[in-house]
Design a protein around this motif. Structure first.
Motif, PDB file in Angstrom:
ATOM      1  N   ALA A  33     -25.196 -75.580  49.202  1.00  0.00           N
ATOM      2  CA  ALA A  33     -26.685 -76.067  48.698  1.00  0.00           C
ATOM      3  C   ALA A  33     -27.010 -76.778  47.896  1.00  0.00           C
ATOM      4  CB  ALA A  33     -27.237 -74.036  47.740  1.00  0.00           C
ATOM      5  N   LEU A  34     -28.036 -77.616  47.749  1.00  0.00           N
ATOM      6  CA  LEU A  34     -28.785 -78.885  47.113  1.00  0.00           C
ATOM      7  C   LEU A  34     -29.937 -77.994  45.917  1.00  0.00           C
ATOM      8  CD1 LEU A  34     -29.927 -80.926  49.637  1.00  0.00           C
ATOM      9  CD2 LEU A  34     -28.348 -80.601  48.161  1.00  0.00           C
ATOM     10  N   PHE A  35     -30.012 -77.438  44.777  1.00  0.00           N
ATOM     11  CA  PHE A  35     -30.912 -77.560  43.984  1.00  0.00           C
ATOM     12  C   PHE A  35     -31.176 -78.762  43.287  1.00  0.00           C
ATOM     13  CE2 PHE A  35     -31.091 -73.322  41.296  1.00  0.00           C
ATOM     14  CZ  PHE A  35     -32.471 -74.109  40.479  1.00  0.00           C
ATOM     15  N   ASP A  36     -32.302 -79.251  42.668  1.00  0.00           N
ATOM     16  CA  ASP A  36     -33.006 -80.065  41.707  1.00  0.00           C
ATOM     17  C   ASP A  36     -32.993 -79.641  40.514  1.00  0.00           C
ATOM     18  OD1 ASP A  36     -35.690 -81.683  41.558  1.00  0.00           O
ATOM     19  OD2 ASP A  36     -35.648 -80.358  39.362  1.00  0.00           O
ATOM     20  N   ARG A  37     -32.020 -80.983  40.083  1.00  0.00           N
ATOM     21  CA  ARG A  37     -31.427 -80.651  38.592  1.00  0.00           C
ATOM     22  C   ARG A  37     -32.183 -80.573  37.305  1.00  0.00           C
ATOM     23  NH1 ARG A  37     -27.243 -82.966  37.675  1.00  0.00           N
ATOM     24  NH2 ARG A  37     -26.801 -84.687  39.260  1.00  0.00           N
ATOM     25  N   ALA A  38     -33.220 -80.965  37.740  1.00  0.00           N
ATOM     26  CA  ALA A  38     -34.087 -80.757  35.898  1.00  0.00           C
ATOM     27  C   ALA A  38     -35.019 -78.711  36.548  1.00  0.00           C
ATOM     28  CB  ALA A  38     -35.508 -81.456  36.203  1.00  0.00           C
ATOM     29  N   ALA A  39     -35.218 -78.470  38.013  1.00  0.00           N
ATOM     30  CA  ALA A  39     -35.363 -77.274  38.324  1.00  0.00           C
ATOM     31  C   ALA A  39     -33.926 -75.810  37.339  1.00  0.00           C
ATOM     32  CB  ALA A  39     -35.502 -76.724  39.993  1.00  0.00           C
ATOM     33  N   MET A  40     -33.220 -76.730  37.248  1.00  0.00           N
ATOM     34  CA  MET A  40     -31.989 -75.994  37.752  1.00  0.00           C
ATOM     35  C   MET A  40     -31.732 -76.038  35.875  1.00  0.00           C
ATOM     36  SD  MET A  40     -28.913 -74.415  38.732  1.00  0.00           S
ATOM     37  CE  MET A  40     -27.623 -73.432  37.866  1.00  0.00           C
ATOM     38  N   ALA A  41     -32.041 -77.331  35.400  1.00  0.00           N
ATOM     39  CA  ALA A  41     -32.060 -76.725  33.480  1.00  0.00           C
ATOM     40  C   ALA A  41     -33.156 -75.301  32.923  1.00  0.00           C
ATOM     41  CB  ALA A  41     -31.933 -78.661  32.965  1.00  0.00           C
TER      42      ALA A  41
ATOM     43  N   ASP B 165     -31.516 -84.776  42.099  1.00  0.00           N
ATOM     44  CA  ASP B 165     -32.362 -85.830  40.920  1.00  0.00           C
ATOM     45  C   ASP B 165     -33.306 -86.240  41.605  1.00  0.00           C
ATOM     46  OD1 ASP B 165     -31.307 -85.553  38.514  1.00  0.00           O
ATOM     47  OD2 ASP B 165     -30.439 -87.075  39.060  1.00  0.00           O
ATOM     48  N   ARG B 166     -33.137 -86.789  42.865  1.00  0.00           N
ATOM     49  CA  ARG B 166     -33.645 -86.810  44.431  1.00  0.00           C
ATOM     50  C   ARG B 166     -34.168 -86.211  45.263  1.00  0.00           C
ATOM     51  NH1 ARG B 166     -31.100 -92.624  44.899  1.00  0.00           N
ATOM     52  NH2 ARG B 166     -31.382 -92.275  46.992  1.00  0.00           N
ATOM     53  N   PHE B 167     -34.414 -85.279  45.252  1.00  0.00           N
ATOM     54  CA  PHE B 167     -34.262 -83.618  46.084  1.00  0.00           C
ATOM     55  C   PHE B 167     -34.894 -83.890  47.382  1.00  0.00           C
ATOM     56  CE2 PHE B 167     -35.267 -79.762  48.370  1.00  0.00           C
ATOM     57  CZ  PHE B 167     -34.119 -79.211  48.045  1.00  0.00           C
ATOM     58  N   PRO B 168     -36.043 -84.585  47.155  1.00  0.00           N
ATOM     59  CA  PRO B 168     -36.895 -84.630  48.866  1.00  0.00           C
ATOM     60  C   PRO B 168     -35.549 -85.795  50.012  1.00  0.00           C
ATOM     61  CG  PRO B 168     -38.375 -84.719  46.875  1.00  0.00           C
ATOM     62  CD  PRO B 168     -36.934 -84.945  46.967  1.00  0.00           C
ATOM     63  N   GLU B 169     -35.108 -87.239  49.260  1.00  0.00           N
ATOM     64  CA  GLU B 169     -34.212 -87.680  49.696  1.00  0.00           C
ATOM     65  C   GLU B 169     -32.891 -86.550  50.098  1.00  0.00           C
ATOM     66  OE1 GLU B 169     -36.533 -90.192  47.046  1.00  0.00           O
ATOM     67  OE2 GLU B 169     -35.616 -88.340  47.380  1.00  0.00           O
TER      68      GLU B 169
ATOM     69  N   GLY C  41     -38.187 -78.640  48.062  1.00  0.00           N
ATOM     70  CA  GLY C  41     -37.834 -77.994  46.977  1.00  0.00           C
ATOM     71  C   GLY C  41     -38.070 -77.203  46.128  1.00  0.00           C
ATOM     72  N   PRO C  42     -37.446 -76.408  45.336  1.00  0.00           N
ATOM     73  CA  PRO C  42     -36.324 -77.502  44.538  1.00  0.00           C
ATOM     74  C   PRO C  42     -34.814 -76.720  44.610  1.00  0.00           C
ATOM     75  CG  PRO C  42     -36.563 -75.608  43.290  1.00  0.00           C
ATOM     76  CD  PRO C  42     -37.526 -75.273  44.629  1.00  0.00           C
ATOM     77  N   TYR C  43     -34.812 -75.677  45.921  1.00  0.00           N
ATOM     78  CA  TYR C  43     -33.310 -75.345  46.773  1.00  0.00           C
ATOM     79  C   TYR C  43     -33.453 -75.252  47.860  1.00  0.00           C
ATOM     80  CZ  TYR C  43     -29.859 -71.625  46.930  1.00  0.00           C
ATOM     81  OH  TYR C  43     -28.211 -71.378  47.667  1.00  0.00           O
ATOM     82  N   ALA C  44     -32.222 -75.487  48.543  1.00  0.00           N
ATOM     83  CA  ALA C  44     -32.139 -75.175  49.986  1.00  0.00           C
ATOM     84  C   ALA C  44     -30.158 -74.963  50.030  1.00  0.00           C
ATOM     85  CB  ALA C  44     -31.873 -76.689  50.869  1.00  0.00           C
ATOM     86  N   SER C  45     -30.289 -73.969  51.108  1.00  0.00           N
ATOM     87  CA  SER C  45     -28.756 -74.396  51.516  1.00  0.00           C
ATOM     88  C   SER C  45     -28.495 -73.954  53.255  1.00  0.00           C
ATOM     89  CB  SER C  45     -28.487 -71.892  51.504  1.00  0.00           C
ATOM     90  OG  SER C  45     -29.454 -71.556  51.989  1.00  0.00           O
ATOM     91  N   TRP C  46     -27.340 -74.590  53.161  1.00  0.00           N
ATOM     92  CA  TRP C  46     -27.259 -73.823  54.762  1.00  0.00           C
ATOM     93  C   TRP C  46     -25.718 -73.787  55.145  1.00  0.00           C
ATOM     94  CZ3 TRP C  46     -29.408 -78.708  52.418  1.00  0.00           C
ATOM     95  CH2 TRP C  46     -29.855 -79.252  53.059  1.00  0.00           C
ATOM     96  N   ASP C  47     -25.633 -72.533  55.984  1.00  0.00           N
ATOM     97  CA  ASP C  47     -25.191 -72.081  56.729  1.00  0.00           C
ATOM     98  C   ASP C  47     -23.711 -72.364  57.355  1.00  0.00           C
ATOM     99  OD1 ASP C  47     -25.954 -69.981  54.880  1.00  0.00           O
ATOM    100  OD2 ASP C  47     -26.007 -68.695  55.617  1.00  0.00           O
ATOM    101  N   LEU C  48     -22.606 -72.054  57.670  1.00  0.00           N
ATOM    102  CA  LEU C  48     -21.543 -72.195  59.044  1.00  0.00           C
ATOM    103  C   LEU C  48     -21.143 -70.644  59.695  1.00  0.00           C
ATOM    104  CD1 LEU C  48     -21.046 -74.545  60.478  1.00  0.00           C
ATOM    105  CD2 LEU C  48     -18.596 -74.425  58.957  1.00  0.00           C
TER     106      LEU C  48
END
Length: 129
Positions: free
Chosen positions: A53-61, A11-15, A39-46
């Motif tokens: 990955a992070l996704f803003d809940r409202a954007a996903m909905a 819910d707090r994507f920037p933080e 946002g509304p999306y970001a991901s990290w690989d190893l």
């Protein structure tokens, strides 16, 4: 190919972005592959594997016909070779359809996804890009 990785719906994507973007490289050696604090999306690989990955809940909905998991819930994500085939196989084995295979150019120029719920109701995204 990513076998399975979590996507945190936030819910707090920037933080959340700043938290993971600072810690994942430092603690795990992860590399951010997509996204910014806006946002509304970001991901990290190893290495070559998706880590988280992070996704803003409202954007996903807004992108789906159903509500995403409640706060604290996660969404399983798997990259597959063929979204249509994987979706059909899931349905044949008892998964419930959430959203059919769909092109998602706003998420990436070649991104396709489908969403199902497993027998326990867990949300699973199948994706190719």
């Amino acid at each position: 190919m990513d076998a399975l990785h979590p996507r945190l719906l936030v819910d707090r994507f920037p933080e959340s972005f700043r938290f993971y973007d600072a810690l994942l490289p430092e603690l795990l050696g992860a590399t951010r592959t997509r996204g910014t604090a806006e946002g509304p999306y970001a991901s990290w690989d190893l290495g070559t594997e998706g880590l988280i990955a992070l996704f803003d809940r409202a954007a996903m909905a807004a992108s789906m016909a159903v509500e995403p998991p409640a706060a604290g819930g996660a969404l399983l994500v798997s990259r597959v070779a063929d979204v249509d085939d994987a979706f059909a196989r899931c349905l044949a084995r008892g998964a419930a359809e959430v959203s059919p295979p769909t092109a998602r150019p706003a998420w990436g120029p070649t991104m396709r996804t489908a969403h199902v719920r497993d027998p326990e109701g867990n949300l699973w995204e199948l994706q190719s890009y």
